[in-house]
Enzyme design. Sequence first.
Site, PDB file in Angstrom:
ATOM      1  N   PRO A 185     -57.254  -5.679 -46.238  1.00 14.75           N
ATOM      2  CG  PRO A 185     -57.369  -4.907 -48.500  1.00 14.75           C
ATOM      3  CD  PRO A 185     -56.986  -5.865 -47.530  1.00 14.75           C
ATOM      4  CB  CYS A 216     -79.259  14.170 -25.265  1.00 16.98           C
ATOM      5  SG  CYS A 216     -80.680  14.949 -25.873  1.00 16.98           S
TER       6      CYS A 216
HETATM    7  C1  LIG Z   1     -59.759  -4.427 -38.472  1.00 14.37           C
HETATM    8  C2  LIG Z   1     -59.052  -5.256 -39.107  1.00 14.37           C
HETATM    9  C3  LIG Z   1     -58.808  -5.400 -40.496  1.00 14.37           C
HETATM   10  C4  LIG Z   1     -58.757  -4.266 -41.286  1.00 14.37           C
HETATM   11  O1  LIG Z   1     -58.233  -2.968 -40.671  1.00 14.37           O
HETATM   12  P1  LIG Z   1     -58.401  -1.397 -41.911  1.00 14.37           P
HETATM   13  O2  LIG Z   1     -57.636  -0.761 -40.847  1.00 14.37           O
HETATM   14  O3  LIG Z   1     -59.538  -1.330 -41.953  1.00 14.37           O
HETATM   15  O4  LIG Z   1     -57.568  -2.079 -43.124  1.00 14.37           O
HETATM   16  C5  LIG Z   1     -58.124  -6.401 -41.076  1.00 14.37           C
HETATM   17  N1  LIG Z   1     -57.829  -7.616 -40.188  1.00 14.37           N
HETATM   18  C6  LIG Z   1     -57.892  -7.623 -39.196  1.00 14.37           C
HETATM   19  C7  LIG Z   1     -57.806  -8.967 -38.364  1.00 14.37           C
HETATM   20  C8  LIG Z   1     -58.698  -6.549 -38.347  1.00 14.37           C
HETATM   21  O5  LIG Z   1     -58.878  -6.592 -36.984  1.00 14.37           O
END
Ligand SMILES: *Cc1c(COP(=O)(O)O)cnc(C)c1O
Length: 431
Positions: free
Chosen positions: A291, A361
């Site tokens: 997360p 801008c």
């Molecule tokens: C971006 C990403 C996350 C986190 O995603 P959230 O939407 O911020 O929870 C986790 N694992 C990978 C591989 C990601 O690219």
Amino acid sequence: MLFGTMRINSSNHLEIGGRDVSELIKDHGSPLYVYDETHIEDMIDVFQNNFKSELFLARVAYASKAFLTKAMVELLTKKGMSLDCVSGGEMYTASMAGFNMSRTIIHGNNKSKEELEMCFDLNTGYIVIDNIYELEQVIEIGNRRKQKMKTLVRVNPGIEAHTHEYIITAKLTSKFGESIFDKDILGKIVELYKGNEYISLSGFHCHIGSQVFKTNPFVETIEVMTNFIKEIEDTYNIKTPTLNIGGGFGVYYVDGDQPVVVSNLLKELITKAEEVIKTKGITLKELIIEPGRSIVSNAGTTLYEIGHKKETYGGKDYVFVNGGMTDNIRPALYQAEYSADVATNMNGKKTGDWTVAGKLCESGDLLIRSTSLQDFQSGDILAIYTTGAYNYSMASNYNRILKPAVVFVKNGQSRVVVKRETYKDLIRNDI
Ligand SMILES: *Cc1c(COP(=O)(O)O)cnc(C)c1O
């Protein structure tokens, strides 16, 4: 909606972490990124307390890209979290803040040679292998340095989820990972690992999307991924005990958003994983989730000073603030929506139809396309909520605008964790 420790105080002002927003701006200037430290800790607790099992190790790795500073790393260390990094810069930040690098998971579809070497220098946890060329490079580095490295292989399970909708067997053209349907390339990848002394295949990783509001896509992911694992284990007579199903858990931004209750979602994931272990006879020993947004987004609020308002000839009413797409690119980048209050008139009645615009801008420099607001004057403070994820981490110096300071607030105290940029910072690397 007020999150975490937010409340309205007797001066009719918004208070976060026991600090009045106008005091925060007096002390630290504006615009200002304010993080409710207690709220971040509480979210981490929700994840850690609900994501555990007797049958396997359940690990929560925070996704750095949502928001990372040394202070954030220290908080994660204190909480015993694992950490996702996607670049040398994120690894560097974590390591300079004293993070135990064996708890990191390293992502990216095109890691540079330097970044791969850095993984070995810093003794990172898993490298998530994106493709066969990267695996060849990692094997070369391991052999040359005679150094072990654990890896996962990123695959695309054909499940794509965004907000309310999800589709199975979609998006097999993503730039990330290899498709679970591409038996040929997966076979070659597994063969490359065989007999290698240093580089081991611990399991697989996938990530199905972001801002997902339903439990089902994640449960489905466990189903599809464990079928895939079973097939790989049987075909190649290997054990791949680690499954990482990524992040993407949705959060509330505006009226109408109905994210799932995280604790329930986590329990369902655990139940599903325990069930497939029993029914499919796979060797799942470790389940990882990643997360980012769901840990920090609601804890972050951006405070702006209101400048002028403008009622256009064409009928659109603007309120101008002293920041914009440089501190929050998301509305311009993907029409992201936010909610706001006049933080110095919280109990005022919300009226009108205002477009909150920044000072850049660029006519697309809008923070909120349409919102009602409490009565305000120039100099009042506008609070935009849920800016904790993908705001500071995506900030830029477009128009040579200075990046705001970041403060953590907790129990009536505020501390600067990232200083406001200065004009000198802007020309630091100019020659
Ligand atoms: C971006 C990403 C996350 C986190 O995603 P959230 O939407 O911020 O929870 C986790 N694992 C990978 C591989 C990601 O690219």
